[in-house]
Motif scaffolding. Structure first.
Motif, short mmCIF file in Angstrom:
data_model
loop_
_atom_site.label_atom_id
_atom_site.label_comp_id
_atom_site.label_asym_id
_atom_site.label_seq_id
_atom_site.Cartn_x
_atom_site.Cartn_y
_atom_site.Cartn_z
N ARG A 1 -0.11 2.06 0.73
CA ARG A 1 0.74 0.89 0.59
C ARG A 1 -0.14 -0.36 0.60
O ARG A 1 -1.31 -0.29 0.96
N ARG A 2 0.48 -1.48 0.22
CA ARG A 2 -0.22 -2.76 0.29
C ARG A 2 0.45 -3.64 1.33
O ARG A 2 1.59 -3.42 1.72
N ASN B 1 2.51 -6.34 3.07
CA ASN B 1 3.82 -6.93 2.71
C ASN B 1 4.52 -6.15 1.61
O ASN B 1 5.35 -6.70 0.88
N ASN B 2 4.19 -4.87 1.48
CA ASN B 2 4.81 -4.00 0.47
C ASN B 2 4.65 -4.54 -0.95
O ASN B 2 5.52 -4.37 -1.80
N ALA B 3 3.54 -5.21 -1.19
CA ALA B 3 3.25 -5.70 -2.54
C ALA B 3 3.10 -4.52 -3.50
O ALA B 3 2.81 -3.40 -3.09
N ILE B 4 3.31 -4.79 -4.78
CA ILE B 4 3.22 -3.73 -5.79
C ILE B 4 1.77 -3.27 -5.91
O ILE B 4 0.84 -4.07 -6.01
N LEU B 5 1.58 -1.96 -5.91
CA LEU B 5 0.25 -1.38 -6.08
C LEU B 5 -0.21 -1.50 -7.53
O LEU B 5 0.63 -1.56 -8.45
N SER C 1 5.59 0.55 -4.87
CA SER C 1 5.10 0.07 -3.58
C SER C 1 4.44 1.16 -2.76
O SER C 1 3.90 0.89 -1.68
N TYR D 1 -5.09 -2.94 1.79
CA TYR D 1 -4.41 -1.69 1.44
C TYR D 1 -4.33 -0.83 2.70
O TYR D 1 -5.24 -0.80 3.52
#
Length: 375
Positions: free
Chosen positions: A167-168, A170-174, A179, A199
């Motif tokens: 995951r990244r 703040n749940n940013a898009i990988l 996510s 990450y």
């Protein structure tokens, strides 16, 4: 005659009984336990009263290294966590292990020694559930240049075998999309500056709370410059601030230019830089007491090892002062003397009082003529 036959029959039965070969009639099935728990391993031996019966721990990973634990009803190993019970009625040898540790996992062999080169055995495996531990050969942090191919690796031990997910922050898009990504290796074919950040490698196997490692990925990229206000106006003899925003890593060298000349701090210019984060900088140049020749285009330029970028900010003349930064300044005509608003108010009050006195008797004389009396 019948008496003789009975005696012979009993003798034959006794001889047959004494010569029966021992057998292992029961062995525990595979055992799966948590660390700190207790396990009991059972082994039932028929016709083995006259033979040594042993519990042996076997390490198959190191060439079948053997550690004898007990013989018949006596323990060999000196460890308070181990205990041995023998049930004569069922001919069962029970090996008990308390406070199970990770090192207790392995194969336990129940063995009957019939002769020097003759033995029978059966084994039971003890598996110890262990929470995940992320291995040291996993990625810790990376510094790469924009456009490169990147591979993040995460490996973990534990039982059952942990599952790995990514995951990244703040749940940013990988970079792979979505996510969350499952697998030991996260591949980014062409990394962009937007992919930088933290990450998370997460290992889970249902035992405990799992394990997590933070992996910081820093992406080096050439500067990108923007000017919040590319055109600014100000009146003569007033100050004005020109600014630009710089995004770059590694942090760049920033300069201001006018007419191809690098500007420095002096009585005409005041330059300042503010680093808001590793990749972000704000820079401002204040044009002090603007003169005619200071109108025109100013260039903000930033450079690092990956490239150079610049943007232009135009300063043009206005007749009305722009506030800020001209707040609190008062200018007379086209003169070069300014006075702050505080002293100006005091001066106006003094003049007002003097005018009222003059109007009352029309005889006062003042150094500064502020009114004309009429009859």
């Amino acid at each position: 005659m019948m008496r003789i036959i009975l005696i012979l029959t009993i003798a034959i039965i006794q001889i047959a009984t004494c010569q029966r070969t021992p057998t292992i009639s029961y062995i525990s099935q595979i055992q799966i336990k948590d660390i700190g728990g207790t396990v009991e391993l059972l082994c039932s031996v028929q016709y083995g009263q006259e033979y040594p019966v042993l519990w042996i721990k076997v390490n198959k990973e190191s060439g079948y290294d053997q550690l004898p634990l007990s013989t018949n009803s006596a323990l060999i190993v000196k460890d308070s966590r181990f205990a041995l019970r023998y049930d004569q009625a069922s001919s069962t040898y029970t090996l008990q292990i308390k406070d199970i540790q990770e090192t207790d996992a392995g194969f336990y062999v129940c063995q009957v020694l019939i002769a020097l080169n003759n033995r029978i055995s059966a084994e039971v495996e003890l598996q110890v559930r262990r929470p995940p531990i992320i291995s040291d050969n996993s990625t810790r942090s990376l510094v790469v240049s924009e456009g490169q191919s990147v591979q993040l690796e995460c490996h973990a031990g534990g039982f059952p075998q942990p599952r790995i997910s990514w995951r990244r922050e703040n749940n940013a898009i990988l970079p792979t999309g979505g996510s969350i990504y499952r697998g030991n290796i996260l591949k980014i074919p062409t990394i962009r500056k937007e992919d930088r950040g933290t990450y998370y490698c997460i290992a889970e196997n249902g035992v405990g709370r799992g394990a997590r490692r933070n992996i910081n990925v820093e992406v080096e990229f050439a500067p990108v410059i923007t000017a919040p206000r590319p055109r600014l106006g100000q009146a003569l003899q007033y100050d004005m601030d020109l600014e630009c925003h710089v995004e770059a890593y590694p942090p760049p060298a920033i300069v201001w230019l006018k007419d191809s000349t690098v500007l420095v701090n002096n009585q005409h210019h005041s330059i300042s830089h503010f680093a808001t984060a590793d990749e972000y900088s704000d820079t401002t140049i204040r044009i002090i007491t603007i003169e005619k020749k200071q109108y025109g285009e100013y260039i903000c330029r930033a450079s690092n090892k990956l490239g150079t970028a610049e943007t232009k900010v135009e300063l043009f003349e206005t007749f009305t002062p722009v506030c800020p930064p001209a707040c609190g300044q008062v200018h007379y005509g086209t003169g070069v003397t300014s006075i702050s608003s505080g002293p100006l108010i005091i001066l106006i009050l003094v003049i007002t009082i003097l005018m009222r006195t003059s109007v009352g008797n029309c005889k006062s004389v003042f150094i500064i003529k502020v009114a004309t009396c009429s009859s």
